[in-house]
Design an enzyme around this catalytic site. Sequence first.
Site, PDB file in Angstrom:
ATOM      1  N   GLU A 160      -7.920  -5.195   3.318  1.00 20.68           N
ATOM      2  CA  GLU A 160      -7.459  -5.504   4.843  1.00 20.68           C
ATOM      3  C   GLU A 160      -8.287  -4.400   5.758  1.00 20.68           C
ATOM      4  O   GLU A 160      -8.184  -3.063   5.481  1.00 20.68           O
ATOM      5  CB  GLU A 160      -6.202  -5.331   5.244  1.00 20.68           C
ATOM      6  CG  GLU A 160      -6.143  -5.755   6.880  1.00 20.68           C
ATOM      7  CD  GLU A 160      -4.465  -6.030   7.029  1.00 20.68           C
ATOM      8  OE1 GLU A 160      -3.618  -6.034   6.313  1.00 20.68           O
ATOM      9  OE2 GLU A 160      -4.456  -5.768   8.454  1.00 20.68           O
ATOM     10  N   GLU A 207      -3.390  -5.910  -2.269  1.00 26.68           N
ATOM     11  CA  GLU A 207      -3.780  -5.854  -0.748  1.00 26.68           C
ATOM     12  C   GLU A 207      -3.834  -4.295  -0.595  1.00 26.68           C
ATOM     13  O   GLU A 207      -2.638  -3.556  -0.771  1.00 26.68           O
ATOM     14  CB  GLU A 207      -3.203  -6.436   0.092  1.00 26.68           C
ATOM     15  CG  GLU A 207      -3.604  -6.574   1.398  1.00 26.68           C
ATOM     16  CD  GLU A 207      -2.494  -5.885   2.350  1.00 26.68           C
ATOM     17  OE1 GLU A 207      -1.738  -5.102   1.965  1.00 26.68           O
ATOM     18  OE2 GLU A 207      -2.925  -5.739   3.711  1.00 26.68           O
ATOM     19  N   ASP A 241      -4.685  -1.426   2.596  1.00 26.61           N
ATOM     20  CA  ASP A 241      -5.341  -1.100   4.270  1.00 26.61           C
ATOM     21  C   ASP A 241      -6.225  -0.245   4.207  1.00 26.61           C
ATOM     22  O   ASP A 241      -6.040   1.064   3.649  1.00 26.61           O
ATOM     23  CB  ASP A 241      -4.214  -0.873   5.098  1.00 26.61           C
ATOM     24  CG  ASP A 241      -2.943  -2.117   4.984  1.00 26.61           C
ATOM     25  OD1 ASP A 241      -3.225  -3.042   5.593  1.00 26.61           O
ATOM     26  OD2 ASP A 241      -1.840  -1.631   4.633  1.00 26.61           O
ATOM     27  N   HIS A 297      -1.995   2.512   6.272  1.00 23.73           N
ATOM     28  CA  HIS A 297      -1.778   1.354   7.155  1.00 23.73           C
ATOM     29  C   HIS A 297      -1.463   1.685   8.583  1.00 23.73           C
ATOM     30  O   HIS A 297      -2.053   1.243   9.695  1.00 23.73           O
ATOM     31  CB  HIS A 297      -0.284   0.734   6.576  1.00 23.73           C
ATOM     32  CG  HIS A 297      -0.015  -0.338   7.347  1.00 23.73           C
ATOM     33  ND1 HIS A 297       0.860  -0.205   8.554  1.00 23.73           N
ATOM     34  CD2 HIS A 297      -0.259  -1.569   7.359  1.00 23.73           C
ATOM     35  CE1 HIS A 297       1.189  -1.401   9.114  1.00 23.73           C
ATOM     36  NE2 HIS A 297       0.361  -2.221   8.640  1.00 23.73           N
ATOM     37  N   HIS A 324       1.496  -6.468  -1.757  1.00 24.30           N
ATOM     38  CA  HIS A 324       1.327  -5.828  -0.395  1.00 24.30           C
ATOM     39  C   HIS A 324       1.252  -4.444  -0.468  1.00 24.30           C
ATOM     40  O   HIS A 324       1.952  -3.776  -0.706  1.00 24.30           O
ATOM     41  CB  HIS A 324       2.285  -6.465   0.358  1.00 24.30           C
ATOM     42  CG  HIS A 324       2.218  -6.268   1.910  1.00 24.30           C
ATOM     43  ND1 HIS A 324       3.194  -5.640   2.627  1.00 24.30           N
ATOM     44  CD2 HIS A 324       1.068  -6.360   2.748  1.00 24.30           C
ATOM     45  CE1 HIS A 324       2.768  -5.417   3.881  1.00 24.30           C
ATOM     46  NE2 HIS A 324       1.543  -5.838   3.901  1.00 24.30           N
TER      47      HIS A 324
HETATM   48  O1  G3P Z   1      -2.703  -9.049   5.711  1.00 21.61           O
HETATM   49  C1  G3P Z   1      -1.517  -9.471   6.087  1.00 21.61           C
HETATM   50  C2  G3P Z   1      -0.484  -8.434   6.369  1.00 21.61           C
HETATM   51  O2  G3P Z   1      -0.865  -7.053   5.189  1.00 21.61           O
HETATM   52  C3  G3P Z   1      -0.687  -7.835   7.647  1.00 21.61           C
HETATM   53  O3  G3P Z   1       0.427  -7.079   8.078  1.00 21.61           O
HETATM   54  O4  G3P Z   1       0.895  -4.893   8.908  1.00 21.61           O
HETATM   55  O5  G3P Z   1       1.217  -5.277   6.463  1.00 21.61           O
HETATM   56  O6  G3P Z   1      -1.025  -5.088   7.544  1.00 21.61           O
HETATM   57  P1  G3P Z   1       0.272  -5.614   7.888  1.00 21.61           P
HETATM   58 CA    CA Z   2      -1.998  -4.943   5.261  1.00 20.47          CA
END
Ligand code: G3P
Ligand code: CA
Length: 410
Positions: free
Chosen positions: A154, A72, A74, A87, A45
């Site tokens: 994302e 992942e 953002d 993010h 993440h």
């Molecule tokens: O994609 C799942 C997760 O990353 C969403 O929450 O706030 O970490 O972007 P956040």
């Molecule tokens: Ca995310």
Amino acid sequence: MTEKRPSPTRRALTLTAAATLALSFVSAVPGAQADPLTGFINVGHRGSSGLAPENTIAGLELAAMHQPDVVEVDVQLSADGQPILFHDTTGARTTNVATVFPSRASHPITTFTYAELQQLDAGSWFGPAFAGEKIPLLSDVLDELYPDVGVVIEIKEPASSPGIEQVIADELAADPRWDDLLDDGLLMATSFDASSLQTLRTLHPDIPLGLVGAIPSSNTTLNSIATWADEMVTNYRLMDPADIARVKAAGMRFGVYTVNDPDHMANLLSQGVDTIMTDFPKVLEDVQANVDPLPGANGIEIVCVNADVPGSDLTANFGENLALRNNGSTTVNVSGYYVRDAVINELVVGSGYSIPPGGELRIYTGPGTNASTRYFNNLGTAVLNNNGDSLALYTSTGELIDLYAYRGNW
Ligand code: G3P
Ligand code: CA
């Protein structure tokens, strides 16, 4: 440099028939390790964001060493249209924007040009070892991860980044390494915003899509989502275990975020989730492999969190707190130990504290009178999330020794 995992253990992101066949083939490759979790995806993440600053090159480098299946990130647009890894809505939490642009510290990150963003330090907030980390571009991800680790993009707050779908589609077309990842089942786009994902699909028909959010209670709605989405990604604290079968019956994968506690990881794996997103992908890898995920553990553990106490969370002597217990057999000097939550708020233990076997030390966020079993951080703001969170416990030298999750108020 950690040795790269051999490519036959890669796992595909989609549940298409072709991908399923490919995975069957992977399991049958002579010499390839039989994998009871065929099709399961370990997602780092925002990188390995428990151990390095999120959405930075340092975080991607660490993730590449930890070797999740995919990482992942953002993505938002800078004011001049560059796809940046970021993010939050503003730079306040994860950069020194208040120092560099004092009058704009609370302005949306999308109002800064890429050149302005390059003036920010996106690492020092996490720790001095990461000073000088820059905000990367989406294209930088490939240099760190390709070809061994895939990418989940994302699309973050697309309403604040108009045109981001075209920019992402253009980036995916500009570098053939993205197609390689796609061919290997190692590329996916996610968002809380269904219409943004559907827009991206029109611009890049082949990319798998994951819709982030609560699982709809209506099967009709689920089936409708399944006409275009490949995966539902949901908060594991809010899910109903029955949702897993419902989502799969609709033809989608079932993913969860953000799972940091090894016990919850193991439980979710046993329930058959297809994807786990975690700030500690190496821990998840160890849980999958049935290897001790916390080899540095010394008996000191987080055993209780009181995030939402009666009255103010900062009431003197009675505010929000957590408890450390010594479950080992020898007294441990815990001076300088610290606890971080998922957004890297930190509570510390002051000097001169030890916990005997079976003993507990309660750590408070707010003010109070220190005692042998109570330490007060005297912070000006509450930090323990009432809605549940994950906490990581480190020794004074920064060794990770415990991960703990609490559910909160629902
Ligand atoms: O994609 C799942 C997760 O990353 C969403 O929450 O706030 O970490 O972007 P956040
Ligand atoms: Ca995310």
